[in-house]
Design a protein around this motif. Structure first.
Motif, PDB file in Angstrom:
ATOM      1  N   THR A   1      61.476 104.987  26.389  1.00 56.14           N
ATOM      2  CA  THR A   1      63.541 104.963  25.291  1.00 56.14           C
ATOM      3  C   THR A   1      64.687 104.374  26.076  1.00 56.14           C
ATOM      4  OG1 THR A   1      62.001 105.568  23.709  1.00 56.14           O
ATOM      5  CG2 THR A   1      64.471 103.807  22.731  1.00 56.14           C
ATOM      6  N   TYR A   2      65.119 103.143  25.859  1.00 58.25           N
ATOM      7  CA  TYR A   2      66.474 102.827  26.616  1.00 58.25           C
ATOM      8  C   TYR A   2      66.664 103.127  27.445  1.00 58.25           C
ATOM      9  CZ  TYR A   2      67.859 103.507  22.095  1.00 58.25           C
ATOM     10  OH  TYR A   2      67.759 103.668  20.152  1.00 58.25           O
ATOM     11  N   SER A   3      65.568 103.132  29.058  1.00 58.89           N
ATOM     12  CA  SER A   3      65.530 103.215  29.918  1.00 58.89           C
ATOM     13  C   SER A   3      66.220 102.130  30.813  1.00 58.89           C
ATOM     14  CB  SER A   3      64.164 103.262  30.393  1.00 58.89           C
ATOM     15  OG  SER A   3      62.943 102.455  30.119  1.00 58.89           O
ATOM     16  N   GLY A   4      66.010 100.478  30.199  1.00 55.25           N
ATOM     17  CA  GLY A   4      66.265  99.609  31.071  1.00 55.25           C
ATOM     18  C   GLY A   4      65.379  99.259  31.990  1.00 55.25           C
ATOM     19  N   VAL A   5      64.160  99.943  32.561  1.00 55.70           N
ATOM     20  CA  VAL A   5      62.836  99.574  32.941  1.00 55.70           C
ATOM     21  C   VAL A   5      61.868  98.890  32.672  1.00 55.70           C
ATOM     22  CG1 VAL A   5      60.926 100.680  34.807  1.00 55.70           C
ATOM     23  CG2 VAL A   5      63.459 102.223  33.947  1.00 55.70           C
ATOM     24  N   PHE A   6      61.541  97.985  33.876  1.00 52.78           N
ATOM     25  CA  PHE A   6      60.195  96.468  32.906  1.00 52.78           C
ATOM     26  C   PHE A   6      59.593  96.880  34.304  1.00 52.78           C
ATOM     27  CE2 PHE A   6      64.677  95.172  30.563  1.00 52.78           C
ATOM     28  CZ  PHE A   6      63.547  94.986  29.377  1.00 52.78           C
ATOM     29  N   VAL A   7      58.517  96.948  34.389  1.00 52.04           N
ATOM     30  CA  VAL A   7      57.253  96.529  34.642  1.00 52.04           C
ATOM     31  C   VAL A   7      56.190  95.831  35.050  1.00 52.04           C
ATOM     32  CG1 VAL A   7      54.897  98.272  35.232  1.00 52.04           C
ATOM     33  CG2 VAL A   7      57.492  98.987  35.430  1.00 52.04           C
ATOM     34  N   THR A   8      56.598  94.913  36.414  1.00 53.93           N
ATOM     35  CA  THR A   8      54.670  93.852  36.097  1.00 53.93           C
ATOM     36  C   THR A   8      54.031  94.667  35.952  1.00 53.93           C
ATOM     37  OG1 THR A   8      55.029  93.605  38.287  1.00 53.93           O
ATOM     38  CG2 THR A   8      56.573  92.123  36.747  1.00 53.93           C
ATOM     39  N   ILE A   9      52.946  94.470  34.912  1.00 54.42           N
ATOM     40  CA  ILE A   9      51.424  94.899  34.875  1.00 54.42           C
ATOM     41  C   ILE A   9      50.956  93.295  35.392  1.00 54.42           C
ATOM     42  CG2 ILE A   9      50.142  95.378  33.713  1.00 54.42           C
ATOM     43  CD1 ILE A   9      51.888  96.729  32.118  1.00 54.42           C
ATOM     44  N   SER A  10      49.552  93.439  36.384  1.00 59.36           N
ATOM     45  CA  SER A  10      48.081  93.290  36.950  1.00 59.36           C
ATOM     46  C   SER A  10      46.862  93.271  37.220  1.00 59.36           C
ATOM     47  CB  SER A  10      48.965  91.822  38.128  1.00 59.36           C
ATOM     48  OG  SER A  10      49.247  93.170  39.383  1.00 59.36           O
ATOM     49  N   LYS A  11      46.214  93.036  37.154  1.00 60.43           N
ATOM     50  CA  LYS A  11      44.269  93.552  37.853  1.00 60.43           C
ATOM     51  C   LYS A  11      44.398  93.011  39.049  1.00 60.43           C
ATOM     52  CE  LYS A  11      39.895  93.594  36.775  1.00 60.43           C
ATOM     53  NZ  LYS A  11      38.674  92.347  35.555  1.00 60.43           N
ATOM     54  N   THR A  12      44.256  94.035  39.778  1.00 60.49           N
ATOM     55  CA  THR A  12      44.044  93.771  41.383  1.00 60.49           C
ATOM     56  C   THR A  12      41.986  94.677  41.316  1.00 60.49           C
ATOM     57  OG1 THR A  12      44.706  95.999  42.347  1.00 60.49           O
ATOM     58  CG2 THR A  12      45.989  93.588  42.057  1.00 60.49           C
ATOM     59  N   ILE A  13      41.650  93.693  42.500  1.00 59.58           N
ATOM     60  CA  ILE A  13      40.407  93.934  42.722  1.00 59.58           C
ATOM     61  C   ILE A  13      40.105  94.607  44.082  1.00 59.58           C
ATOM     62  CG2 ILE A  13      37.598  93.763  42.819  1.00 59.58           C
ATOM     63  CD1 ILE A  13      38.918  92.759  40.225  1.00 59.58           C
TER      64      ILE A  13
ATOM     65  N   ILE B   1      43.219  90.524  28.797  1.00 58.24           N
ATOM     66  CA  ILE B   1      43.599  89.400  28.829  1.00 58.24           C
ATOM     67  C   ILE B   1      45.248  89.640  29.294  1.00 58.24           C
ATOM     68  CG2 ILE B   1      44.264  87.201  28.380  1.00 58.24           C
ATOM     69  CD1 ILE B   1      42.035  87.762  26.084  1.00 58.24           C
ATOM     70  N   LEU B   2      45.752  89.095  30.848  1.00 61.74           N
ATOM     71  CA  LEU B   2      47.298  89.466  31.320  1.00 61.74           C
ATOM     72  C   LEU B   2      47.812  88.144  31.316  1.00 61.74           C
ATOM     73  CD1 LEU B   2      46.563  91.909  33.969  1.00 61.74           C
ATOM     74  CD2 LEU B   2      47.451  92.517  31.387  1.00 61.74           C
ATOM     75  N   GLY B   3      48.170  87.899  30.177  1.00 63.85           N
ATOM     76  CA  GLY B   3      49.256  86.096  29.468  1.00 63.85           C
ATOM     77  C   GLY B   3      48.763  85.690  30.298  1.00 63.85           C
ATOM     78  N   TYR B   4      49.491  84.250  30.892  1.00 62.32           N
ATOM     79  CA  TYR B   4      48.706  83.217  31.467  1.00 62.32           C
ATOM     80  C   TYR B   4      47.891  83.230  33.114  1.00 62.32           C
ATOM     81  CZ  TYR B   4      51.344  80.336  27.795  1.00 62.32           C
ATOM     82  OH  TYR B   4      52.164  80.441  26.692  1.00 62.32           O
ATOM     83  N   ASN B   5      47.902  84.174  33.496  1.00 58.53           N
ATOM     84  CA  ASN B   5      47.921  83.935  35.159  1.00 58.53           C
ATOM     85  C   ASN B   5      48.159  85.768  35.335  1.00 58.53           C
ATOM     86  OD1 ASN B   5      47.085  82.765  37.044  1.00 58.53           O
ATOM     87  ND2 ASN B   5      48.852  82.381  37.573  1.00 58.53           N
ATOM     88  N   ASN B   6      46.953  86.156  34.972  1.00 55.75           N
ATOM     89  CA  ASN B   6      46.934  87.833  34.980  1.00 55.75           C
ATOM     90  C   ASN B   6      48.674  88.416  35.658  1.00 55.75           C
ATOM     91  OD1 ASN B   6      45.683  89.828  35.967  1.00 55.75           O
ATOM     92  ND2 ASN B   6      45.856  89.125  38.347  1.00 55.75           N
ATOM     93  N   GLY B   7      49.088  88.633  34.559  1.00 55.30           N
ATOM     94  CA  GLY B   7      50.575  89.051  34.432  1.00 55.30           C
ATOM     95  C   GLY B   7      51.530  89.366  33.467  1.00 55.30           C
TER      96      GLY B   7
END
Length: 192
Positions: A56-68, A99-105
């Motif tokens: 909470t309140y960190s202001g940190v954003f992380v992108t998530i994707s799937k890799t092989i 399912i990670l959004g429109y294009n894996n992210g």
């Protein structure tokens, strides 16, 4: 006859007010109905990169994707603070739908504002990406340390701390937002 006239006189103003209210409603919905589905249990994985976004309140954003890698599936996390991690799927992760959004992210994190809202956004620029065009092109956003997402194509800048609104560039749609919850830094993250 008097009752009919009374009802008629009452019904007209009621319907007029109802129509006025319906016409003035904001049709800009907060969340998209497009598919996205993720359940990530950080109480099992104990990953500090995603934990920072779930604080909470960190202001940190992380992108998530799937890799092989070598035939094995991994979550790929990249923080706007410069850290990243690849976390292998466990047996439970492999059985879950993903399912990670429109294009894996997707992008997840708490904004640094006082309202303490946890956000999940699609990683694609909503003003450049068009899912109706096949094959669709990839328009990923770059996330800066201060929580600003930028599209390299249209140059729009979006404020992740403020519901994904455009803060620079041409007018257009705000970021695509998904419903999400977290039970804490080392808890469960759900995006749908």
């Amino acid at each position: 006859m008097t009752e009919k006239r009374f009802l008629k006189n009452l019904l007209f103003p009621f319907c007029s007010i109802l129509m006025l209210l319906l016409n003035s409603c904001n049709t800009d919905y907060e969340y998209t109905s497009n598919p996205c589905f993720l359940i990530y249990d950080n109480s099992v994985h104990q990953n500090s990169v995603i934990a920072s976004a779930m604080t909470t309140y960190s202001g940190v954003f992380v992108t998530i994707s799937k890799t092989i890698k070598s035939g094995a599936a991994y979550y790929h996390f990249t923080s706007n603070q410069g850290t990243s991690a690849d976390v292998p799927f466990n047996a439970i992760d492999q059985k879950r739908s993903l399912i990670l959004g429109y294009n894996n992210g997707i992008i997840v994190g708490y904004g640094n504002s006082i309202d303490g809202i946890f956000f999940a956004y699609d990683l694609q620029c909503p003003n450049c990406y068009n899912s109706n065009i096949l094959p669709s092109r990839n328009y990923p956003l770059n996330v800066s340390a201060n929580g600003i997402a930028t599209c390299n194509t249209c140059k729009r800048k979006y404020d992740l701390n403020n519901r994904g609104l455009i803060i620079s560039g041409d007018k257009g749609d705000k970021l695509t937002r998904y419903y999400c919850t977290t039970t804490g830094a080392y808890g469960i993250l759900t995006v749908n």
